[in-house]
Design a protein around this motif. Structure first.
Motif, PDB file in Angstrom:
ATOM      1  N   VAL A  70       0.862  -1.181   0.000  1.00  0.00           N
ATOM      2  CA  VAL A  70       0.000   0.000   0.000  1.00  0.00           C
ATOM      3  C   VAL A  70       0.902   1.235   0.000  1.00  0.00           C
ATOM      4  O   VAL A  70       2.118   1.138   0.132  1.00  0.00           O
ATOM      5  CB  VAL A  70      -0.935   0.028   1.232  1.00  0.00           C
ATOM      6  N   LYS A 108       1.087   4.937   2.031  1.00  0.00           N
ATOM      7  CA  LYS A 108       0.590   5.661   3.203  1.00  0.00           C
ATOM      8  C   LYS A 108       0.703   7.161   2.969  1.00  0.00           C
ATOM      9  O   LYS A 108       1.713   7.656   2.477  1.00  0.00           O
ATOM     10  CB  LYS A 108       1.413   5.282   4.437  1.00  0.00           C
ATOM     11  N   ALA A 155       3.108  10.252  -0.658  1.00  0.00           N
ATOM     12  CA  ALA A 155       2.834   8.875  -0.220  1.00  0.00           C
ATOM     13  C   ALA A 155       4.127   8.154   0.087  1.00  0.00           C
ATOM     14  O   ALA A 155       5.160   8.388  -0.543  1.00  0.00           O
ATOM     15  CB  ALA A 155       2.038   8.132  -1.294  1.00  0.00           C
ATOM     16  N   ARG A 189       4.412   1.226   1.987  1.00  0.00           N
ATOM     17  CA  ARG A 189       4.234   0.397   3.184  1.00  0.00           C
ATOM     18  C   ARG A 189       3.677  -0.950   2.770  1.00  0.00           C
ATOM     19  O   ARG A 189       3.190  -1.129   1.643  1.00  0.00           O
ATOM     20  CB  ARG A 189       3.295   1.063   4.203  1.00  0.00           C
ATOM     21  N   LEU A 230       0.850  -3.711   4.371  1.00  0.00           N
ATOM     22  CA  LEU A 230      -0.129  -4.038   5.404  1.00  0.00           C
ATOM     23  C   LEU A 230      -0.238  -5.552   5.492  1.00  0.00           C
ATOM     24  O   LEU A 230      -0.355  -6.237   4.465  1.00  0.00           O
ATOM     25  CB  LEU A 230      -1.486  -3.422   5.096  1.00  0.00           C
ATOM     26  N   VAL A 232       1.731  -2.942  10.221  1.00  0.00           N
ATOM     27  CA  VAL A 232       2.262  -2.036   9.205  1.00  0.00           C
ATOM     28  C   VAL A 232       3.770  -2.259   9.136  1.00  0.00           C
ATOM     29  O   VAL A 232       4.467  -2.185  10.153  1.00  0.00           O
ATOM     30  CB  VAL A 232       1.967  -0.553   9.546  1.00  0.00           C
ATOM     31  N   LYS A 261       7.466  -1.273   7.122  1.00  0.00           N
ATOM     32  CA  LYS A 261       8.134  -0.256   6.292  1.00  0.00           C
ATOM     33  C   LYS A 261       9.487  -0.788   5.853  1.00  0.00           C
ATOM     34  O   LYS A 261      10.016  -1.750   6.415  1.00  0.00           O
ATOM     35  CB  LYS A 261       8.304   1.055   7.047  1.00  0.00           C
ATOM     36  N   THR A 291      -8.436   4.682  -1.980  1.00  0.00           N
ATOM     37  CA  THR A 291      -7.914   5.204  -0.705  1.00  0.00           C
ATOM     38  C   THR A 291      -8.968   5.023   0.370  1.00  0.00           C
ATOM     39  O   THR A 291     -10.142   5.368   0.173  1.00  0.00           O
ATOM     40  CB  THR A 291      -7.574   6.685  -0.849  1.00  0.00           C
ATOM     41  N   GLN A 314      -4.076   7.539   5.803  1.00  0.00           N
ATOM     42  CA  GLN A 314      -4.846   7.071   4.656  1.00  0.00           C
ATOM     43  C   GLN A 314      -4.010   6.052   3.891  1.00  0.00           C
ATOM     44  O   GLN A 314      -2.811   6.255   3.675  1.00  0.00           O
ATOM     45  CB  GLN A 314      -5.203   8.243   3.744  1.00  0.00           C
ATOM     46  N   TRP A 315      -4.699   4.972   3.491  1.00  0.00           N
ATOM     47  CA  TRP A 315      -4.006   3.894   2.793  1.00  0.00           C
ATOM     48  C   TRP A 315      -4.520   3.852   1.350  1.00  0.00           C
ATOM     49  O   TRP A 315      -5.718   3.833   1.112  1.00  0.00           O
ATOM     50  CB  TRP A 315      -4.263   2.549   3.470  1.00  0.00           C
ATOM     51  N   THR A 316      -3.634   3.858   0.416  1.00  0.00           N
ATOM     52  CA  THR A 316      -3.986   3.862  -1.012  1.00  0.00           C
ATOM     53  C   THR A 316      -3.472   2.586  -1.658  1.00  0.00           C
ATOM     54  O   THR A 316      -2.278   2.252  -1.525  1.00  0.00           O
ATOM     55  CB  THR A 316      -3.370   5.073  -1.710  1.00  0.00           C
ATOM     56  N   ARG A 373      -8.051  -3.263  -3.066  1.00  0.00           N
ATOM     57  CA  ARG A 373      -8.766  -2.678  -1.927  1.00  0.00           C
ATOM     58  C   ARG A 373      -9.844  -3.613  -1.443  1.00  0.00           C
ATOM     59  O   ARG A 373      -9.951  -3.888  -0.231  1.00  0.00           O
ATOM     60  CB  ARG A 373      -9.376  -1.339  -2.365  1.00  0.00           C
TER      61      ARG A 373
END
Length: 882
Positions: free
Chosen positions: A32, A34, A51, A54, A56, A73, A75, A107, A124-126, A133
């Protein structure tokens, strides 16, 4: 379609590796982006909220027969390795919201009810696409339903859309849910399961019942969708027609409402007009208030400034005011002792007033004011008037004090009475004006120059008169017979110096002169330095070393030290050079009376210069104060004069020694040898501690001249040279034996005389022996010379060295040897004038002859074996019997 990152096994293994040791299993991992910014109208992220990549991950953990679910999460580190960043518990998940500002719908935000700071927007996660999603959100919802037993609130997601997506994606989706009761397991989600899941998640129980009731009313015509749609359209049209009819029936009410609205609009317009008028008036009122406040502030500031200015002017006027009592005292007051307190107060006020008008004390802006400049000029005029009056008074005062003391003869030494100078009363009277002098220096330091000269010239007359009278009476009252200065002259009588008169009173008189006047001069220098405000180092009481200072003088000096309030004692100042110049004016000329005493003592007994030199050195070592510089110079001059006089005596004595070589032939011990012993003995008696160098230098000069003169006299008659030398060197040693044991310089010359004596004895004895046995020892010397060039066996064959020649030499020299030895003794006895030297010289003569004969016997035994000569032991016995 591109492969989803949820199917990336390497990504899942990397996530599992990063949480190794936590006993958690990764159910799903997906990439994703972030962001924490706000989506704009353009659908792009804000510039400051870029952004960040990341990963998930959904993980589960079985603990105590319960399954826990987590959202992790991950990184990327600097090395590109995944590492855990944050951990959320899914049981606290309260809301899933898709951001509506994102046109792509990729998102979303996850809301947790246990976050501490609820005011901060959650991240916010995109996702890369909607499929990723939906896949992640369906996994989260299924975990919440199956494992945790509750569902979070879903916002911004169409239920039908989710159901359609679940229907289209009927392929098996593998998810890992952590450790349940029976361990890890995989579940396949079919179309039916997915549909049920979506309905249960997105439609509540109440909404579901309402929908069933609505659909139940349309059971009859629901067979075909098109018929059902047409029926709904007709009913909608009927409802709209009914609404229009109801509106038309209520037209009067609508008109009333419209009229009311028009009236209200008019009222609002009037109110707006009035508000505009009030706003203009208020603006004008505000401007008036600001103007009034500005003027008021300026008036207040002006009032404060005027008050401060009045205060400053009052202070300045107070500084500029000259009290009448001070002005009258400074311009025409008396300098009597009773009025000195008022004069001092006036001086202090004047000094402070002048300082207060200087820039450091007074603001620079006031310094150029006309009133300040005029007042400063007036104060300067006052200062000059007072300084001139005080200077004139003090000059006359000093002269009158000294004139009074000079006219009174009781202050000075008289016939039969030595008078110690006493300046206590003089200093007491001067000390009354010490404070005044300090203030004069602060007012005008240039005025002290004439005052110092006046004081020095007046007191110099008194000091010189006291020293002259004291020295004259001191010489008159001292009884001492004069000693002749002819010490080492051989023509003088032998008993001339043996019974010298006692001249100790001469050196005692010189010591008394120093004892009385040196502390006096030091005290006068100290008093003058402090009285005339010289900033010089603190003085060491010079008289403390000899105990000659009196108590009144000590007290008086302490009083002068109290006068100096500057506290600068012990610090080198520029006044030191000026002080020494003034001290020369104060004390110059007094040295002549000291010189007269030294010359008088020298005429009586020149050797007393030794005692006076030691006395002077003791006083010099005690004078270390800078203010007594002239006293040190005086003592140095006295020491030089004494040294010069003593050097004159030494030169005269040396001249007397040199005169001996001009006489006729000298025989025996020269007269100056024993006389020098008497002179040295007396010189040692006169030494007082520190005169050792002076005496040692005299010894060196005396003995050097004595030995040189002795050599010259001895060389006048070479026949008796060695006899004269050995007799005089022996006499020198005998006469100075005791002194040489205690005086290092004489010990050095004693050893020198001893070496010269031995050398003279050796030469003289050799002459005696060769006179009787010259042929014998000459024959031995020829043999010794040839042994350096030829072998011993060849020597008997040389001309004049044969065995026959040996027998002739032995016969002529050793036949009647006892007579020859007796002749040696008689010759030795005849030539010596000092009979006490004869035994020791005869012993040396016999030893020397025996050594020479022993050497001759050894040569004969080596060169002429078999030849018989008298044995060495026989010769030794013969010498012992003589």
């Amino acid at each position: 379609m591109a492969k989803s990152s949820a199917d990336d096994e390497e990504l899942r293994r990397a996530c599992e590796a990063s949480i190794e040791g936590t006993k958690q299993k990764i159910v799903m991992s997906i990439r994703v982006a972030k962001s924490s910014g706000i989506w704009g109208k353009s659908g792009k992220l804000g510039r400051g909220n870029m952004a960040k990549p990341r990963v998930l991950g959904i993980s589960t953990k079985v603990k105590a027969k319960r399954t826990k679910a987590f959202l992790r999460v991950f990184k990327y580190s600097n090395g590109g390795v995944l590492e855990p960043a944050k951990l959320y518990k899914l049981k606290h998940l309260s809301k899933i919201e898709v951001v509506t500002n994102d046109p792509s719908g990729c998102t979303f935000m996850l809301g947790f009810d246990n976050l501490r700071n609820q005011s901060v927007a959650p991240p916010q996660w995109t996702m890369r696409n909607v499929d990723d999603r939906n896949r992640l959100l369906l996994c989260i919802l299924n975990i919440c339903k199956d494992v945790l037993g509750h569902l979070p609130k879903v916002v911004g997601i169409d239920v039908v859309e989710m159901a359609l997506w679940a229907k289209e994606n009927t392929q098996a989706v593998t998810k890992r849910q952590g450790d349940l009761e029976d361990g890890p397991y995989q579940v396949e989600v079919t179309e039916g399961d997915m549909k049920v899941t979506v309905e249960r998640e997105l439609v509540s129980q109440v909404e579901e019942e309402d929908m069933e009731a609505l659909l139940g009313t349309y059971v009859m015509g629901i067979g075909e969708a098109e018929a059902f749609s047409e029926r709904l359209k007709r009913e909608l049209q009927a409802l709209e027609a009914a609404n229009v009819h109801a509106i038309l029936e209520n037209e009067p009410m609508i008109h009333e409402v419209l009229q009311g609205l028009e009236v209200a609009t008019n009222c609002v317009d009037d109110m707006d007009q009035w508000l505009g008028i009030f706003n203009v008036k208020l603006r004008h009122m505000r401007e008036d208030i600001e103007s009034i406040e500005t003027r008021n502030n300026k008036l207040e500031m002006q009032s404060v400034n005027n008050k401060s200015l009045i205060e400053e002017l009052d202070k300045l006027l107070e500084r500029l005011r000259i009290p009448s009592e001070y002005a009258s005292c400074l311009t025409g007051g008396s300098f009597d002792e009773a009025r000195m307190h008022q004069n001092i107060e006036s001086c202090e006020w004047l000094a402070n007033a002048l300082r207060s008008l200087e820039v450091p004390k007074l603001d620079r802006t006031y310094a150029n004011m006309r009133s300040v400049r005029e007042k400063r000029a007036e104060l300067d005029k006052l200062k000059n008037t007072f300084v001139k009056r005080a200077t004139e008074f003090l000059r006359n005062y000093f002269a009158s004090l000294v004139d009074f003391m000079i006219t009174d003869k009781s202050y000075f030494s008289q016939r039969g009475q030595l008078k110690r100078p006493d300046h206590a009363d003089l200093r007491y009277k001067c000390r009354t004006y010490a404070r005044l002098l300090q203030h004069l220096k602060s007012l005008d330091k240039n005025c002290l120059g004439p005052l110092r000269k006046a004081y020095c010239s007046s007191l110099n007359l008194l000091l010189r008169r006291e020293a002259r009278e004291f020295a004259n009476e001191l010489r008159t009252s001292t009884k001492a017979s004069k000693n002749p200065t002819v010490w080492l002259d051989g023509s003088a009588a032998s008993n001339q110096n043996t019974n010298s008169a006692d001249t100790s009173t001469v050196s005692e008189a010189y010591a008394k002169m120093l004892t009385i006047f040196i502390p006096l001069l030091v005290d006068e220098s100290s008093f003058f330095a402090h009285f005339m405000c010289f900033e010089v180092p603190a003085l060491v009481p010079s008289g403390s070393s000899n105990g000659s200072r009196s108590a009144p003088n000590d007290d008086d000096d302490l009083g002068i030290m109290d006068i100096d309030d500057n506290g600068k004692a012990g610090k080198k100042t520029a006044d030191l050079e000026a002080l020494n110049e003034s001290l020369r004016d104060l004390l110059d000329g007094i040295q002549e009376d000291f010189y007269a005493v030294v010359d008088w003592a020298y005429k009586i007994d020149p050797l007393r210069c030794i005692s006076m030199h030691g006395i002077t050195e003791r006083y010099i070592s005690g004078q270390k104060a800078d203010a007594a510089g002239f006293v040190r110079i005086l003592l140095d001059d006295l020491e030089n004069r004494i040294s010069t006089q003593f050097s004159r005596f030494v030169d005269e004595a040396c001249h007397q020694i040199e005169r001996n070589e001009r006489n006729v032939r000298q025989v025996g011990v020269l007269s100056y040898i024993p006389r020098f012993a008497i002179l040295a003995t007396r010189m040692e008696q006169y030494i007082q501690g520190q005169s050792r160098d002076l005496v040692d230098q005299a010894y060196t000069k005396f003995v050097t001249i004595m030995f040189v003169t002795l050599d010259k006299i001895a060389q006048a008659d070479t026949k008796y040279t060695d006899i004269l030398l050995l007799e005089n060197y022996a006499a020198f040693q005998n006469s100075l034996y005791d002194l040489a044991n205690v005086v290092a310089t004489l010990a050095k010359f004693y050893h020198q005389a001893s070496e010269s004596y031995e050398q003279a004895c050796t030469r003289f004895i050799s002459t005696i022996i060769y006179y009787q046995f010259e042929r014998l020892f000459q024959f031995a010397r020829r043999i010794e010379d040839l042994m350096f060039t030829i072998t011993p066996e060849e020597i008997p064959f040389q001309l004049g060295l044969s065995k026959v020649d040996l027998r002739k030499v032995v016969k002529s020299s050793l036949s009647g040897v006892d007579k020859s030895i007796t002749a040696m003794y008689k010759k030795l006895q005849k030539n010596l004038t000092s009979e006490e030297l004869l035994p020791s010289l005869w012993d040396k003569c016999k030893k020397e002859f025996l050594d020479k004969y022993d050497s001759f016997a050894q040569l004969v035994a080596k060169i002429y074996p078999g030849e018989n000569i008298p044995d060495v032991s026989q010769m030794r016995d013969l010498l012992a019997s003589m």
